[in-house]
Every structure is written in structure tokens, then in C-alpha cells.
Design a protein around this motif. Sequence first.
Motif, PDB file in Angstrom:
ATOM      1  N   LYS A  78      -1.879   2.453  -6.467  1.00  0.00           N
ATOM      2  CA  LYS A  78      -1.351   2.040  -5.238  1.00  0.00           C
ATOM      3  C   LYS A  78      -2.519   1.840  -4.221  1.00  0.00           C
ATOM      4  O   LYS A  78      -3.292   2.686  -4.106  1.00  0.00           O
ATOM      5  CB  LYS A  78      -0.223   3.101  -4.912  1.00  0.00           C
ATOM      6  CG  LYS A  78       0.792   2.540  -3.881  1.00  0.00           C
ATOM      7  CD  LYS A  78       1.946   3.623  -3.648  1.00  0.00           C
ATOM      8  CE  LYS A  78       2.788   3.005  -2.514  1.00  0.00           C
ATOM      9  NZ  LYS A  78       3.669   1.961  -2.895  1.00  0.00           N
ATOM     10  N   LYS A  79      -2.248   1.071  -3.109  1.00  0.00           N
ATOM     11  CA  LYS A  79      -3.137   1.305  -1.715  1.00  0.00           C
ATOM     12  C   LYS A  79      -2.777   2.435  -1.385  1.00  0.00           C
ATOM     13  O   LYS A  79      -1.435   2.595  -1.147  1.00  0.00           O
ATOM     14  CB  LYS A  79      -2.877  -0.064  -1.167  1.00  0.00           C
ATOM     15  CG  LYS A  79      -3.588  -1.264  -1.858  1.00  0.00           C
ATOM     16  CD  LYS A  79      -3.488  -2.335  -0.739  1.00  0.00           C
ATOM     17  CE  LYS A  79      -4.312  -2.007   0.531  1.00  0.00           C
ATOM     18  NZ  LYS A  79      -4.462  -3.332   1.383  1.00  0.00           N
ATOM     19  N   ILE A  80      -3.703   3.084  -0.608  1.00  0.00           N
ATOM     20  CA  ILE A  80      -3.378   4.274  -0.012  1.00  0.00           C
ATOM     21  C   ILE A  80      -3.706   4.082   1.624  1.00  0.00           C
ATOM     22  O   ILE A  80      -4.845   3.696   1.902  1.00  0.00           O
ATOM     23  CB  ILE A  80      -4.335   5.444  -0.193  1.00  0.00           C
ATOM     24  CG1 ILE A  80      -4.082   5.514  -1.982  1.00  0.00           C
ATOM     25  CG2 ILE A  80      -3.891   6.859   0.334  1.00  0.00           C
ATOM     26  CD1 ILE A  80      -5.227   6.506  -2.423  1.00  0.00           C
ATOM     27  N   LYS A  81      -2.842   4.447   2.636  1.00  0.00           N
ATOM     28  CA  LYS A  81      -3.139   4.165   3.835  1.00  0.00           C
ATOM     29  C   LYS A  81      -4.432   5.261   4.292  1.00  0.00           C
ATOM     30  O   LYS A  81      -4.152   6.414   3.828  1.00  0.00           O
ATOM     31  CB  LYS A  81      -1.853   4.622   4.699  1.00  0.00           C
ATOM     32  CG  LYS A  81      -0.824   3.436   4.599  1.00  0.00           C
ATOM     33  CD  LYS A  81       0.373   4.012   5.530  1.00  0.00           C
ATOM     34  CE  LYS A  81       1.493   2.957   5.313  1.00  0.00           C
ATOM     35  NZ  LYS A  81       2.815   3.359   6.294  1.00  0.00           N
ATOM     36  N   ARG A  82      -5.001   4.775   5.226  1.00  0.00           N
ATOM     37  CA  ARG A  82      -5.763   5.868   6.033  1.00  0.00           C
ATOM     38  C   ARG A  82      -5.015   6.314   7.137  1.00  0.00           C
ATOM     39  O   ARG A  82      -4.272   5.349   8.022  1.00  0.00           O
ATOM     40  CB  ARG A  82      -7.038   5.140   6.653  1.00  0.00           C
ATOM     41  CG  ARG A  82      -7.904   4.209   5.484  1.00  0.00           C
ATOM     42  CD  ARG A  82      -9.176   3.508   6.014  1.00  0.00           C
ATOM     43  NE  ARG A  82      -9.580   2.673   5.364  1.00  0.00           N
ATOM     44  CZ  ARG A  82      -9.262   1.420   4.892  1.00  0.00           C
ATOM     45  NH1 ARG A  82      -8.216   0.824   5.478  1.00  0.00           N
ATOM     46  NH2 ARG A  82     -10.195   0.805   4.265  1.00  0.00           N
ATOM     47  N   THR A  83      -4.835   7.642   7.467  1.00  0.00           N
ATOM     48  CA  THR A  83      -4.344   8.134   8.401  1.00  0.00           C
ATOM     49  C   THR A  83      -5.009   9.203   9.445  1.00  0.00           C
ATOM     50  O   THR A  83      -5.970   9.743   9.018  1.00  0.00           O
ATOM     51  CB  THR A  83      -2.805   8.856   8.174  1.00  0.00           C
ATOM     52  OG1 THR A  83      -3.603  10.106   7.193  1.00  0.00           O
ATOM     53  CG2 THR A  83      -2.061   8.128   6.953  1.00  0.00           C
ATOM     54  N   LEU A  84      -4.436   8.938  10.643  1.00  0.00           N
ATOM     55  CA  LEU A  84      -5.264  10.190  11.582  1.00  0.00           C
ATOM     56  C   LEU A  84      -4.830  11.366  11.284  1.00  0.00           C
ATOM     57  O   LEU A  84      -5.586  12.290  11.340  1.00  0.00           O
ATOM     58  CB  LEU A  84      -4.593   9.705  13.145  1.00  0.00           C
ATOM     59  CG  LEU A  84      -4.931  10.858  14.165  1.00  0.00           C
ATOM     60  CD1 LEU A  84      -6.402  10.677  14.311  1.00  0.00           C
ATOM     61  CD2 LEU A  84      -4.132  10.291  15.484  1.00  0.00           C
TER      62      LEU A  84
END
Length: 392
Positions: free
Chosen positions: A346-352
Motif C-alpha cells: 500500500k502507499k503510506i502517507k507521510r505525516t507530521l
Amino acid sequence: MKHGILWIGFLLIITSTSLAQKGLSRTEAESLSVNEWALEKHRLLPAAEKVWAEGIIKFGKYTMPIAYRVFGEKPADGRSLYISLHGGGNAPPAVNNQQWENQRTLYPISEGLVIVPRAPTDTWNLWHEDHIDNLLDSLIRYGVILEDVNPNKVYILGYSAGGDGVFQLGPRMADRWAAASMMAGHPGDANVLNLRNVPFAIYMGGRDTAYHRNTLAVSFNHKLDSLQKLDPNGYVHDFHLYADKAHWMDHRDTIAIAWMASFKRNPYPDKVIWVEDNRVQHRFYWLSAPVGRLEKDATAEVSIHGNEIRISKNTFQELNINLNDQMLDLNKPVSVTMEGKVIFRKKIKRTLSAIQKTIQEYQDPTMVFSAKLVLEGKKIRLSYKNNSTINE
């Protein structure tokens, strides 16, 4: 500077909700990583200045005096840091004080910050009691903040009881070191597996028979030889047995400085082998685990091949796999395989939140991660979807 830091913090607060919803671009993640580290550095600065001014660092009930000195011009990529551990051990304070003084004179440094700490205790294991890891972590942090130390150029060395410490701290804090050198010490139960990504040197007198130091040094080197044959990309090591020398090597071990200085830490090695020691750690390169779920002997072996993460072994109850765009391409799907089976793709979000959490966990400007996967058993979940297990 103060108003600038406050303005950065204000901007992050008003944008955090929208960033969490849509995820970050690579450029946004890299910019926020720099800004978040600036905030953390500002927060840590008073404590760092206090330690440098007083020459004493504290953790809990333990107090550790330090002697430090800067040598040479600062390179463009930041200073080197050498942490040099004295000998002595289970002896009167005056003996350990003398060893502390002597340690400052042993190794010629042409460039870098040299810190020679005085052990907080006078016990036989003065350099590998539990509190030492916290104290050394703080020294590294403060060196980065105050002396512009490059965290990828941090080295540890030690003589006699200090060598005992290097045998223990080299493996269990492996992800902090660019290289390590052990002089005239005893390995005890040191775990060699964790040294996969740390160049490790051994210097020993052939006639140093007390506690079987000489024969145990040979045995430890043989273990490194065997591991490197199985894994040629890891376990770089150097071995010197001076047949005519006993416990004192007449400065022949000073060649360790140039050897260590030829290496820099890779904060994102393509393969990590992590075995928890008696003194457990919460992070090891790009792997980490919740403090409340750490166990002695827990083991993980994880590698990255392109955009594929391969889990060869894991006995941690919960294992965090921390990622950024220097390790793989987060614009594309990331797959995780375990026991030859794809358990996640899956694509993974970059998060703050991932950036903020890893800055708190690592407090290292070169080890900031914008994405995190959580492994529990044989299932992977996204860190920003705490209640959803993804197995596809």
C-alpha cells in the motif's frame, strides 16, 4: 530567533489538521522535519548549555563529570565526536579519578570534540550499568546542539574497564556510533550480532592474561570473522593482538583514531539486526518499539530492497518500522514480506505526527522519519490508523 521559532510553531498548529488529512509531499515532509528539529533543538538548548558550563551531566541519582576539548578546524559537514572511556573499575575513587585524568592524554585527535567522562560509580561494571546509555545519549545530543557535531561522526573508545564498556555499549547502542574501538577490555556477555553496521576494532596485548582477556578477544574476533563471511556487506572489523604486550600496549592502539575517522554512520542501513540486551533500548536504526513492551532477548531482522521491506525474524511484541524518502520511494506502494508471503502492499502517507514522534524518540536531526508501519505478530497496521489492521 525566539520569535522565529514561535512563528514556526504557530504555522505548524494551524496547518496540522489539513496535513493529517491529505498527507505530506516529500518536500513538505523534509521542510517540516527541519522545522520540527529546530523547535526541539531550541527546547534542549538550556539543558545543553548548563551541562557544558558546569562540566557535569546528571541522570536520576547519577552524576557524571566530563572533561571536553575541541581540536582542529570544523569540517564543512560538522565536527567529529570521540567519547573516550577510562579504566579502573572496582577501585577506590582516587584510582578511578587518576584513570580519568590519564585517559585524556592517551589518544591524539587532530579534529573533533573529545569528551572524556568520569564514571558516575566506582563499580566493576562502571561503564555498562543501565544509566550509562541515557548519559551518553545526552552527551551526543548536546554535542550536536552546541558544537555542531555531525551525528554521523560519533565514535566510542575505551581502555581496560573502558574497553569492557565498549564491548557492551558498542552493540547495545550500535545505531549511535560511526565506529568503535575496544582497548584491553573483557567482552563479558556482549552480543556480537548488533554490530552488523558498526565498524568495530579490537586492540589487545597477547600477554594480557587477566580474566582471559587475550583469549576472549581472539574468540570475539573469530565471531566477527564468521559473521562477515555469511554477510559480506556487514560486520566490518579490525583486530590487533600485540604478542609482546601485557595490559599496557605502549600507545600502539593510537592507530585506532585514524581507522575510526575513516568511517561515517549510515543511519539507514539496508539491513538491521537488533537483539535486546539486559539493558533494553527503545530504538535501533530505523526500528523502534514502545517502551512499555520491551523485553530482553527480543530480536528483529529486517531489510529493505527497493520498495520492499523483508522481515526475516521478529519476536518483539510490537515493532515500529520507521521510514522516509531517503530509504525508499514513499510516492509508490510499499510492500512488506514475512516468511516469503506479502502481508502488506500500500502507499503510506507521510505525516507530521510521525515526524514529531520520531524526533522525540531519536532526538537526532539525521534520523527523522515521516512514515511509520506497526508490526504486531504477522499483521501490519498504519500508525495513523490505530484501530485498523491492514493485511493485503
